[in-house]
Design an enzyme around this catalytic site. Structure first.
Site, PDB file in Angstrom:
ATOM      1  N   ASP A  27       0.961  -0.863   0.079  1.00  0.00           N
ATOM      2  CA  ASP A  27      -0.020  -0.069   0.073  1.00  0.00           C
ATOM      3  C   ASP A  27       0.672   1.358  -0.101  1.00  0.00           C
ATOM      4  O   ASP A  27       1.910   1.328   0.501  1.00  0.00           O
ATOM      5  CB  ASP A  27      -0.979  -0.119   1.107  1.00  0.00           C
ATOM      6  CG  ASP A  27      -2.176   1.178   0.943  1.00  0.00           C
ATOM      7  OD1 ASP A  27      -2.242   1.504  -0.043  1.00  0.00           O
ATOM      8  OD2 ASP A  27      -2.839   1.095   2.176  1.00  0.00           O
ATOM      9  N   HIS A  44       2.919   3.387  -8.969  1.00  0.00           N
ATOM     10  CA  HIS A  44       2.634   1.776  -9.021  1.00  0.00           C
ATOM     11  C   HIS A  44       3.844   1.395  -9.916  1.00  0.00           C
ATOM     12  O   HIS A  44       4.202   0.252  -9.400  1.00  0.00           O
ATOM     13  CB  HIS A  44       1.327   1.513 -10.040  1.00  0.00           C
ATOM     14  CG  HIS A  44       0.039   1.977  -9.419  1.00  0.00           C
ATOM     15  ND1 HIS A  44      -0.152   1.614  -8.051  1.00  0.00           N
ATOM     16  CD2 HIS A  44      -1.139   2.645  -9.746  1.00  0.00           C
ATOM     17  CE1 HIS A  44      -1.224   2.080  -7.583  1.00  0.00           C
ATOM     18  NE2 HIS A  44      -2.037   2.642  -8.777  1.00  0.00           N
ATOM     19  N   ASN A  75     -10.523  -3.018  -6.486  1.00  0.00           N
ATOM     20  CA  ASN A  75      -9.567  -2.030  -7.139  1.00  0.00           C
ATOM     21  C   ASN A  75     -10.308  -1.886  -8.548  1.00  0.00           C
ATOM     22  O   ASN A  75     -10.035  -0.745  -9.212  1.00  0.00           O
ATOM     23  CB  ASN A  75      -8.208  -2.692  -7.417  1.00  0.00           C
ATOM     24  CG  ASN A  75      -7.491  -2.561  -6.101  1.00  0.00           C
ATOM     25  OD1 ASN A  75      -6.434  -3.030  -5.732  1.00  0.00           O
ATOM     26  ND2 ASN A  75      -7.758  -1.521  -5.180  1.00  0.00           N
ATOM     27  N   ARG A  78     -11.604   1.649  -9.271  1.00  0.00           N
ATOM     28  CA  ARG A  78     -10.547   2.846  -9.698  1.00  0.00           C
ATOM     29  C   ARG A  78     -10.985   3.222 -11.017  1.00  0.00           C
ATOM     30  O   ARG A  78     -11.540   2.809 -11.856  1.00  0.00           O
ATOM     31  CB  ARG A  78      -9.157   2.315  -9.485  1.00  0.00           C
ATOM     32  CG  ARG A  78      -8.981   2.148  -7.935  1.00  0.00           C
ATOM     33  CD  ARG A  78      -7.516   1.944  -7.814  1.00  0.00           C
ATOM     34  NE  ARG A  78      -7.392   1.873  -6.005  1.00  0.00           N
ATOM     35  CZ  ARG A  78      -6.205   1.985  -5.584  1.00  0.00           C
ATOM     36  NH1 ARG A  78      -5.104   2.258  -6.102  1.00  0.00           N
ATOM     37  NH2 ARG A  78      -6.050   1.749  -4.317  1.00  0.00           N
ATOM     38  N   GLU A 214       1.425 -13.392  12.656  1.00  0.00           N
ATOM     39  CA  GLU A 214       1.920 -12.422  13.153  1.00  0.00           C
ATOM     40  C   GLU A 214       1.699 -11.164  12.145  1.00  0.00           C
ATOM     41  O   GLU A 214       1.822 -11.369  10.932  1.00  0.00           O
ATOM     42  CB  GLU A 214       3.413 -12.589  13.544  1.00  0.00           C
ATOM     43  CG  GLU A 214       3.492 -13.724  14.310  1.00  0.00           C
ATOM     44  CD  GLU A 214       3.023 -13.389  15.808  1.00  0.00           C
ATOM     45  OE1 GLU A 214       3.257 -12.287  16.033  1.00  0.00           O
ATOM     46  OE2 GLU A 214       2.578 -14.546  16.282  1.00  0.00           O
TER      47      GLU A 214
HETATM   48  C1  FPP Z   1      -1.733   0.246  -3.407  1.00  0.00           C
HETATM   49  O1  FPP Z   1      -1.496   1.570  -3.368  1.00  0.00           O
HETATM   50  C2  FPP Z   1      -1.179  -0.708  -4.344  1.00  0.00           C
HETATM   51  C3  FPP Z   1      -1.985  -1.177  -5.514  1.00  0.00           C
HETATM   52  C4  FPP Z   1      -3.433  -0.984  -5.467  1.00  0.00           C
HETATM   53  C5  FPP Z   1      -1.502  -1.964  -6.529  1.00  0.00           C
HETATM   54  C6  FPP Z   1      -0.277  -2.721  -6.181  1.00  0.00           C
HETATM   55  C7  FPP Z   1       0.602  -2.613  -7.464  1.00  0.00           C
HETATM   56  C8  FPP Z   1       1.807  -2.741  -7.546  1.00  0.00           C
HETATM   57  C9  FPP Z   1       2.773  -2.596  -6.450  1.00  0.00           C
HETATM   58  C10 FPP Z   1       2.472  -2.419  -8.881  1.00  0.00           C
HETATM   59  C11 FPP Z   1       2.228  -3.630  -9.762  1.00  0.00           C
HETATM   60  C12 FPP Z   1       2.347  -5.118  -9.231  1.00  0.00           C
HETATM   61  C13 FPP Z   1       2.985  -6.031  -9.802  1.00  0.00           C
HETATM   62  C14 FPP Z   1       3.019  -7.506  -9.413  1.00  0.00           C
HETATM   63  C15 FPP Z   1       3.761  -5.837 -11.029  1.00  0.00           C
HETATM   64  P1  FPP Z   1      -2.518   2.538  -3.518  1.00  0.00           P
HETATM   65  O2  FPP Z   1      -2.656   2.999  -5.027  1.00  0.00           O
HETATM   66  O3  FPP Z   1      -3.775   2.214  -2.731  1.00  0.00           O
HETATM   67  O4  FPP Z   1      -1.916   3.925  -2.756  1.00  0.00           O
HETATM   68  P2  FPP Z   1      -2.393   4.955  -1.899  1.00  0.00           P
HETATM   69  O5  FPP Z   1      -3.258   4.397  -0.682  1.00  0.00           O
HETATM   70  O6  FPP Z   1      -1.399   5.732  -1.107  1.00  0.00           O
HETATM   71  O7  FPP Z   1      -3.411   5.705  -2.923  1.00  0.00           O
END
Ligand code: FPP
EC number: 2.5.1.-
Length: 253
Positions: A27, A44, A75, A78, A214
């Protein structure tokens, strides 16, 4: 994967107390980008680099299963450009990492409603899963279009159908029967759950599998997370007394 830091990391950690299954709620990509006046996709992209680092570290440390929450059922709500950007990143990740996974004995697996993913992503996932199917050193488990409640609903549907067809005796159902009908069937329960970015919630992730996990919540935003902090968290995990509802194992009366 034999980086120079590998030996010292392994010295710091007890190989006999390594968690078998680590799950991570990645996150904070959006906040990381916002702080730098970048767009969310840039966050991302940086987050995908952290994924590469943590997969390599987990493999070096002989963690058997690494589950990453990459895209939740929620998601999908979004904005469309962000969803498309995440799907493109996922495809690029699979293309770029395929050979690394093959060479390092890592088997790719997915959990979630992957039939909702775009065909191009499904094709890429299927190809990498086929290429890595015989690997046994680590499972990289990507949670994609995943929600724990949907997983539990699917499990109940499957078991109710089997019961109605006479192939499952309701009186014989145990916790193992339930676990055997989840997307994670055959995998150990989660030993350690990490969430980055300071949020202290579970967000519909692996609700059954974390019953005795944990928990570790770190304020670090996912793009800033790295090997050193991962090792620190694993050290802290190794210092904990996991009681599973029993009495302490300290020898005290
Ligand atoms: C949360 O951050 C993250 C996600 C919803 C997506 C996770 C994706 C990646 C780490 C990159 C691509 C993945 C792979 C496996 C290549 P957020 O957007 O909710 O952040 P925020 O809470 O700060 O808005």
């Amino acid at each position: 994967m034999n980086s120079s830091s590998s030996a010292s990391m392994q010295n710091e950690l007890d190989p006999d107390r390594m968690p078998k299954h680590v799950a991570i709620i990645m996150d904070g990509n959006g906040r990381w980008a916002k702080k730098r006046l970048l767009n969310r996709i840039n966050g991302h992209e940086k987050g995908a680099e952290t994924v590469r680092t943590i997969v390599r570290t987990a493999r070096k440390l002989d963690i058997a299963v690494l589950t990453l929450y990459a895209f939740s059922t929620e998601n999908w709500q979004r904005p469309q450009p962000e969803v498309s950007g995440l799907m493109l990143l996922l495809r690029r990740f699979l293309e770029a990492e395929r050979q690394t996974l093959v060479d390092n004995g890592i088997r790719l697996n997915t959990i979630g409603q992957t039939d909702r993913l775009p065909q191009a992503v499904r094709d890429k996932l299927a190809a990498v899963m086929t290429d890595t199917a015989a690997n046994t050193r680590m499972v990289l488990n990507l949670a994609l279009s995943y929600g724990a409640r949907a997983e539990i609903v699917d499990m109940v549907r499957q078991m109710a159908t089997a019961a109605s067809q006479g192939t499952l005796d309701p009186a014989s159902v145990t916790a193992e029967t339930v676990a055997g009908h989840l997307y994670t069937r055959g995998m150990p329960d989660v030993d350690l759950l990490i969430r980055t970015s300071g949020e202290m919630r579970l967000s519909n992730f692996l609700l059954w599998q974390i019953a005795y996990s944990e928990l570790c919540f770190t304020p670090t935003l996912w793009p800033d997370f790295g090997e050193a902090e991962f090792v620190r968290i694993l050290k802290d995990y190794q210092s904990r007394d996991r009681r599973f509802g029993r009495v302490p194992s300290t020898g005290r009366p």
